[in-house]
Scaffold this active site. Structure first.
Site, PDB file in Angstrom:
ATOM      1  N   ASP A   1     -35.582  14.131  -9.239  1.00 15.12           N
ATOM      2  CA  ASP A   1     -34.192  13.535  -9.002  1.00 15.12           C
ATOM      3  C   ASP A   1     -33.509  13.244 -10.506  1.00 15.12           C
ATOM      4  O   ASP A   1     -32.175  13.430 -10.517  1.00 15.12           O
ATOM      5  CB  ASP A   1     -34.401  12.254  -8.269  1.00 15.12           C
ATOM      6  CG  ASP A   1     -33.152  11.380  -8.141  1.00 15.12           C
ATOM      7  OD1 ASP A   1     -32.551  11.584  -6.905  1.00 15.12           O
ATOM      8  OD2 ASP A   1     -32.707  10.643  -8.969  1.00 15.12           O
TER       9      ASP A   1
ATOM     10  N   ASP B   1     -27.699  10.604  -2.782  1.00 14.84           N
ATOM     11  CA  ASP B   1     -26.445   9.948  -3.220  1.00 14.84           C
ATOM     12  C   ASP B   1     -25.448  10.805  -2.951  1.00 14.84           C
ATOM     13  O   ASP B   1     -25.511  11.751  -2.330  1.00 14.84           O
ATOM     14  CB  ASP B   1     -26.523   9.482  -4.695  1.00 14.84           C
ATOM     15  CG  ASP B   1     -26.634  10.449  -5.604  1.00 14.84           C
ATOM     16  OD1 ASP B   1     -27.105  11.653  -5.213  1.00 14.84           O
ATOM     17  OD2 ASP B   1     -26.300  10.297  -6.782  1.00 14.84           O
TER      18      ASP B   1
ATOM     19  N   PHE C   1     -33.458  10.071  -4.239  1.00 14.07           N
ATOM     20  CA  PHE C   1     -32.354   9.353  -3.830  1.00 14.07           C
ATOM     21  C   PHE C   1     -31.121   9.851  -3.337  1.00 14.07           C
ATOM     22  O   PHE C   1     -30.240  10.346  -4.161  1.00 14.07           O
ATOM     23  CB  PHE C   1     -32.179   8.137  -4.966  1.00 14.07           C
ATOM     24  CG  PHE C   1     -33.261   7.782  -5.843  1.00 14.07           C
ATOM     25  CD1 PHE C   1     -34.443   7.280  -5.080  1.00 14.07           C
ATOM     26  CD2 PHE C   1     -33.605   8.414  -6.937  1.00 14.07           C
ATOM     27  CE1 PHE C   1     -35.701   7.113  -5.774  1.00 14.07           C
ATOM     28  CE2 PHE C   1     -34.812   8.027  -7.734  1.00 14.07           C
ATOM     29  CZ  PHE C   1     -35.816   7.436  -7.117  1.00 14.07           C
TER      30      PHE C   1
HETATM   31  N1  LIG Z   1     -29.841  10.230  -6.964  1.00  7.77           N
HETATM   32  C1  LIG Z   1     -29.681   9.386  -8.093  1.00  7.77           C
HETATM   33  N2  LIG Z   1     -28.432   8.923  -7.855  1.00  7.77           N
HETATM   34  C2  LIG Z   1     -28.196   7.736  -8.664  1.00  7.77           C
HETATM   35  C3  LIG Z   1     -28.963   7.584  -9.942  1.00  7.77           C
HETATM   36  C4  LIG Z   1     -28.547   6.659 -10.705  1.00  7.77           C
HETATM   37  C5  LIG Z   1     -28.703   5.772 -11.900  1.00  7.77           C
HETATM   38  N3  LIG Z   1     -29.965   5.997 -12.251  1.00  7.77           N
HETATM   39  C6  LIG Z   1     -30.405   5.522 -13.366  1.00  7.77           C
HETATM   40  C7  LIG Z   1     -31.867   5.461 -13.372  1.00  7.77           C
HETATM   41  C8  LIG Z   1     -32.752   5.956 -14.621  1.00  7.77           C
HETATM   42  C9  LIG Z   1     -31.434   6.721 -15.365  1.00  7.77           C
HETATM   43  O1  LIG Z   1     -31.532   6.342 -16.430  1.00  7.77           O
HETATM   44  C10 LIG Z   1     -30.005   6.333 -14.529  1.00  7.77           C
HETATM   45  O2  LIG Z   1     -29.289   5.671 -15.299  1.00  7.77           O
HETATM   46  C11 LIG Z   1     -27.202   6.124  -9.868  1.00  7.77           C
HETATM   47  N4  LIG Z   1     -27.038   7.087  -8.787  1.00  7.77           N
HETATM   48  C12 LIG Z   1     -26.017   7.216  -7.944  1.00  7.77           C
HETATM   49  O3  LIG Z   1     -25.154   8.278  -8.469  1.00  7.77           O
HETATM   50  C13 LIG Z   1     -23.648   8.012  -8.042  1.00  7.77           C
HETATM   51  C14 LIG Z   1     -22.818   7.430  -9.051  1.00  7.77           C
HETATM   52  O4  LIG Z   1     -21.964   8.346  -9.955  1.00  7.77           O
HETATM   53  P1  LIG Z   1     -20.947   8.435 -10.662  1.00  7.77           P
HETATM   54  O5  LIG Z   1     -19.909   8.047  -9.869  1.00  7.77           O
HETATM   55  O6  LIG Z   1     -20.703   9.631 -11.298  1.00  7.77           O
HETATM   56  O7  LIG Z   1     -21.278   7.401 -11.730  1.00  7.77           O
HETATM   57  C15 LIG Z   1     -23.812   6.740  -7.050  1.00  7.77           C
HETATM   58  O8  LIG Z   1     -24.046   7.444  -5.818  1.00  7.77           O
HETATM   59  C16 LIG Z   1     -25.071   5.961  -7.773  1.00  7.77           C
HETATM   60  O9  LIG Z   1     -25.801   4.991  -6.744  1.00  7.77           O
HETATM   61  C17 LIG Z   1     -30.212   8.357 -10.022  1.00  7.77           C
HETATM   62  O10 LIG Z   1     -31.127   8.283 -10.957  1.00  7.77           O
HETATM   63  N5  LIG Z   1     -30.399   9.375  -8.922  1.00  7.77           N
END
Ligand SMILES: Nc1nc2c(c(CN[C@H]3C=C[C@H](O)[C@@H]3O)cn2[C@@H]2O[C@H](COP(=O)(O)O)[C@@H](O)[C@H]2O)c(=O)[nH]1
Length: 306
Positions: free
Chosen positions: A283, A215, A213
């Protein structure tokens, strides 16, 4: 997600500001190939789960709003996930399709118990309305009906979501070519898979088709690991916390090269160990590493996509 893979690879091979370093990939793969760090979905314990359709509704609303936290230095993804969870525990109707269509900015803030305007709050509210409207119009108000209609295929799920919900159509045009990244649509499929542990609503025969994903955390981790290399200009923009415009070459390259690089890592792991690893698992490992290192500087783009 063949189109995400193919178009990210195209960007990586025409890239001007970001390079995917094969030696960097080899080093990382060498260091993890014997035991790829396993991170549990919801390792933080912040998500709602009741093993039923309401969980799917929760995850859909969560991923409709899962973008752009950084402009508020105290706000994180955790605040969204746990805020929505608490709201749902207090009132099982908060994410009913008719209610989703009516939220105002201050009401969303109240739901999350957030004391000030959220970043891109007007967009968040608009996207909640869009989700409520289309769920009601085409899916009997329930996100679980979307999942049920996709015949256990994550690819089909992503494509139905992108077709019905414009806010999830995470794509752009780069050097004249259309590029698909689909961060929030794919993370929704992965969240359903993770929450239900690959069973029931979470059973997908093709979960291996999902990419990472793209991000703002994963690119920063890949750069720290030596997998991505930045031009000196891009490096100084990121180090200086200067904003990068949405849809600029730099932004698209950061995201697409991250997808491409992790696909390469995955291929190499398979080649060297014979083990099949999922991009979703890579990821979660990279993301969890990134958020546990808050000193890691990430790129800053105002975007509804991530
Ligand atoms: N690649 C990727 N990006 C992810 C996630 C997740 C949460 N996934 C949940 C699923 C299972 C786990 O237990 C996680 O809780 C959020 N994001 C992204 O991160 C950024 C937020 O950062 P900060 O500002 O520091 O909170 C924002 O762009 C957000 O969209 C992920 O898994 N993969």
């Amino acid at each position: 997600m063949e189109e995400v893979r193919a178009t990210s690879a195209w960007v990586a091979s025409h890239s001007s500001h970001v390079t995917v370093d094969s030696q960097g990939i080899e080093k990382v793969v060498e260091s993890v190939e014997n035991s790829i760090p396993k991170v549990e979905w919801n390792y933080e314990g912040i998500h709602y789960f009741d093993n039923g359709p309401l969980t799917v509704q929760y995850l859909f609303v969560l991923d409709a709003l899962n973008f752009c936290f950084w402009p508020d230095k105290d706000l994180n993804y955790d605040d969204l996930a746990s805020g929505l969870k608490e709201a749902l525990q207090n009132d099982k109707t908060v994410f009913d399709a008719d209610r989703l269509q009516k939220y105002t900015g201050p009401e969303l803030r109240e739901l999350l118990k957030w004391p000030r305007p959220l970043p891109l709050e007007d967009e968040r509210v608009r996207l909640m309305h869009e989700v409520g409207f289309e769920l009601e119009r085409s899916f009997g108000g329930k996100a679980s009906n979307i999942v049920e209609s996709c015949g256990k295929s994550a690819v089909k799920l992503v494509s139905i979501i992108a077709r019905h919900f414009p806010g999830f159509r995470d794509h752009t045009v780069y050097k004249g070519h259309q590029v698909f990244l689909y961060k929030r649509a794919q993370i929704f499929a992965a969240d359903v898979w993770g929450a239900f542990k690959g069973e029931g609503y979470g059973e997908f025969s093709d979960v291996g088709s999902i990419t990472i994903f793209a991000d703002y955390i994963v690119p920063a981790v890949l750069q720290q690991l030596g997998v991505l290399k930045y031009s000196s200009n891009l490096d100084s923009i990121i180090k200086g916390n200067k904003e990068i415009g949405s849809g600029t070459e730099e932004e698209v390259e950061l995201r697409a090269c991250s997808i491409f690089a992790v696909e390469k890592m995955r291929d190499l792991i398979q080649k060297r160990t014979g083990k099949q690893v999922l991009s979703v698992e890579l990821d979660l490992w990279l993301w969890a590493y990134g958020v546990s290192n808050p000193s890691l500087q990430h790129h800053r783009t105002l975007s509804i996509y991530y």
